[in-house]
Design a protein around this motif. Structure first.
Motif, PDB file in Angstrom:
ATOM      1  N   THR A  98      22.654  58.936   2.870  1.00 13.81           N
ATOM      2  CA  THR A  98      22.140  59.301   1.551  1.00 13.81           C
ATOM      3  C   THR A  98      23.189  60.047   0.738  1.00 13.81           C
ATOM      4  OG1 THR A  98      19.887  59.427   2.438  1.00 13.81           O
ATOM      5  CG2 THR A  98      20.316  60.553   0.342  1.00 13.81           C
ATOM      6  N   HIS A 101      25.959  57.694  -0.514  1.00 13.67           N
ATOM      7  CA  HIS A 101      25.533  56.857  -1.631  1.00 13.67           C
ATOM      8  C   HIS A 101      25.412  57.663  -2.916  1.00 13.67           C
ATOM      9  CE1 HIS A 101      23.724  53.822   1.438  1.00 13.67           C
ATOM     10  NE2 HIS A 101      24.985  53.567   1.184  1.00 13.67           N
ATOM     11  N   ARG A 102      24.984  58.913  -2.807  1.00 11.95           N
ATOM     12  CA  ARG A 102      24.874  59.750  -4.002  1.00 11.95           C
ATOM     13  C   ARG A 102      26.234  60.032  -4.626  1.00 11.95           C
ATOM     14  NH1 ARG A 102      20.455  64.260  -1.900  1.00 11.95           N
ATOM     15  NH2 ARG A 102      18.581  62.980  -2.228  1.00 11.95           N
ATOM     16  N   ARG A 106      30.107  53.530  -0.457  1.00 12.31           N
ATOM     17  CA  ARG A 106      29.446  52.631   0.492  1.00 12.31           C
ATOM     18  C   ARG A 106      29.846  53.062   1.905  1.00 12.31           C
ATOM     19  NH1 ARG A 106      26.788  48.109  -2.494  1.00 12.31           N
ATOM     20  NH2 ARG A 106      27.673  48.285  -4.594  1.00 12.31           N
ATOM     21  N   GLY A 129      20.303  51.716   5.296  1.00 16.61           N
ATOM     22  CA  GLY A 129      21.193  51.914   4.172  1.00 16.61           C
ATOM     23  C   GLY A 129      22.667  51.658   4.396  1.00 16.61           C
ATOM     24  N   ASP A 131      26.118  49.666   4.585  1.00 14.55           N
ATOM     25  CA  ASP A 131      26.521  48.638   3.617  1.00 14.55           C
ATOM     26  C   ASP A 131      27.352  47.504   4.201  1.00 14.55           C
ATOM     27  OD1 ASP A 131      25.646  49.944   0.952  1.00 14.55           O
ATOM     28  OD2 ASP A 131      26.716  51.535   1.990  1.00 14.55           O
ATOM     29  N   ASP A 162      20.673  47.135   1.131  1.00 16.10           N
ATOM     30  CA  ASP A 162      21.352  47.131  -0.155  1.00 16.10           C
ATOM     31  C   ASP A 162      21.999  45.774  -0.423  1.00 16.10           C
ATOM     32  OD1 ASP A 162      20.659  49.782  -0.580  1.00 16.10           O
ATOM     33  OD2 ASP A 162      22.433  50.511   0.487  1.00 16.10           O
TER      34      ASP A 162
END
Length: 395
Positions: A98, A101-102, A106, A129, A131, A162
């Motif tokens: 998380t 990604h924020r 990736r 999540g 990638d 994603d």
């Protein structure tokens, strides 16, 4: 993609005549993220059930630092599965994804493609999540079958949450000849070349890069390149000069942890506290210091994004106000002229072209003309025009 054009002369009114050979065209449209990404290879990786909550927290701090460097993705090891580590460690890995990604990063997982446990790991973390999957270097002793690559693509299609998850692997000098066979049989988003670890022979570099891009352009695949460390390049000076060559190349780039500080790449998964201590000290010493390895690499990453070099056309320069010497590698990446001197004598540079970045200090003649010293690379702006900054690049 359009076939490369074998030759093209370019004339710039303020810089004299530059004769080039176009070998790669820029992609058309809005290319996927992976076609130009710089991937930071994080070591040591998160490893199976040995991962502790403290170690995950350390990786989160590393990711925060990496996001400021200017890369687009980070590669970690395959995290533990539920039952292999305490629940809070699993939750912390979710938090790591998380957080990455924020910050615009990736996260690609390094897995062993022949290990069933790591496929289960890939399924679990892709659904949470991750990638993409990196399969590590291609080996001669245990080659991955074409059928196995297809199975892993099915894993990506079924479990990735994603868009645009990637499958990547890396060639070694011993397996470089397999590039055509692998790309014709298997769709690999990144098949990372090992051909730019040594730029000591400019003619050989031109030949190998031209062939690599020819194969990839015919199939619509992206180039992917490995930045060498100080041992692979042969010296700290050549390592920085070669880094500027690789970071100007169209396609993706893989930057292994420590190279930005001038350190050799870590070769063991065993903990090395002294290495972490050294890296922390070098970063503290180099950050903010003009001409340091860290600041040169960070500046190159920023300029790579601003000038969209990962998506630029590539042309070899044959004449630059005269024939390019055999000991000089010169090419155009978009509007950036890259010149690398691997000989023993200084090379004159055009005074009209703005110097964007150099891997070492340039010298100046009494008449004010700049000279490129041996084992040094420079980026010059060929035809200055208003730049459009890439909003994805962190500064």
């Amino acid at each position: 993609m359009t076939d490369p054009v074998p030759s093209a002369p370019t004339t710039a009114a303020t810089t004299g005549t530059v004769t080039t050979r176009l070998v790669h065209r820029a992609p058309v449209g809005s290319p996927e993220w992976w076609r130009s990404a710089v991937v930071y290879v994080n070591e040591p990786p998160l490893v199976s059930g040995t991962t502790t909550l403290t170690e995950v927290a350390e990786r989160v701090e590393q990711i925060r630092a990496v996001s400021r460097l200017g890369v687009q993705a980070v590669r970690i090891g395959c995290p533990p599965l539920p039952g292999e580590a305490p629940e809070e460690a699993i939750d912390a890995v979710v938090g790591l994804l998380t957080r990455a990604h924020r910050t615009g990063l990736r996260v690609v997982l390094r897995i062993d493609p022949l290990d069933p446990r790591e496929e289960a790991c890939a399924r679990y973390w892709l659904s949470r999540g991750a990638d993409g999957l990196d399969l590590g270097p291609v080996t001669e002793s245990e080659p991955v079958s074409h059928a196995r690559y297809r199975e892993l693509h099915a894993v990506l299609a079924e479990h990735a949450r994603d868009e645009d998850p990637i499958l990547s692997t890396r060639l070694s000098p011993a397996t470089q000849s397999r590039v055509a066979d692998m790309l014709h049989e298997d769709w690999l988003h990144h098949l990372v070349d090992a051909d730019l670890l040594d730029v000591g022979d400019p003619a050989l570099v031109r030949e190998s890069v031209t062939e690599s891009l020819r194969i990839r352009d015919a199939l619509g695949s992206a180039g992917a390149w490995l930045v060498p460390d100080v041992l692979e390049a042969g010296s700290p000076e050549l390592a920085l000069a070669t880094a500027l060559v690789v970071l100007a190349m169209p396609g993706a780039v893989y930057l292994r942890q420590g190279i930005e500080l001038g350190m050799p790449v870590k070769t063991t998964q065993q903990p090395e506290p002294e290495r972490l201590t050294l890296a922390a000290r070098l970063k503290e010493e180099q950050r903010g210091q003009t001409g340091s390895s860290f600041e040169i690499v960070r500046a190159a990453l920023r300029l790579r994004g601003d000038h969209r070099l990962g998506l630029a056309p590539l042309a070899w320069v044959d004449e630059l106000g005269g024939p390019v010497p055999d000991t000089v590698l010169a090419f155009l990446s978009g509007e950036v002229l890259v010149v690398v001197n691997v000989g023993d004598d200084d090379v004159p540079l055009s005074p009209e072209r703005e110097v964007l970045l150099s891997s070492g200090p340039l010298t100046e003649r009494p008449d004010g003309r700049l000279l490129l010293p041996p084992r040094t690379a420079v980026w010059q702006w060929l035809e200055p025009q208003p730049r459009e900054n890439d909003p994805r690049v962190r500064r």
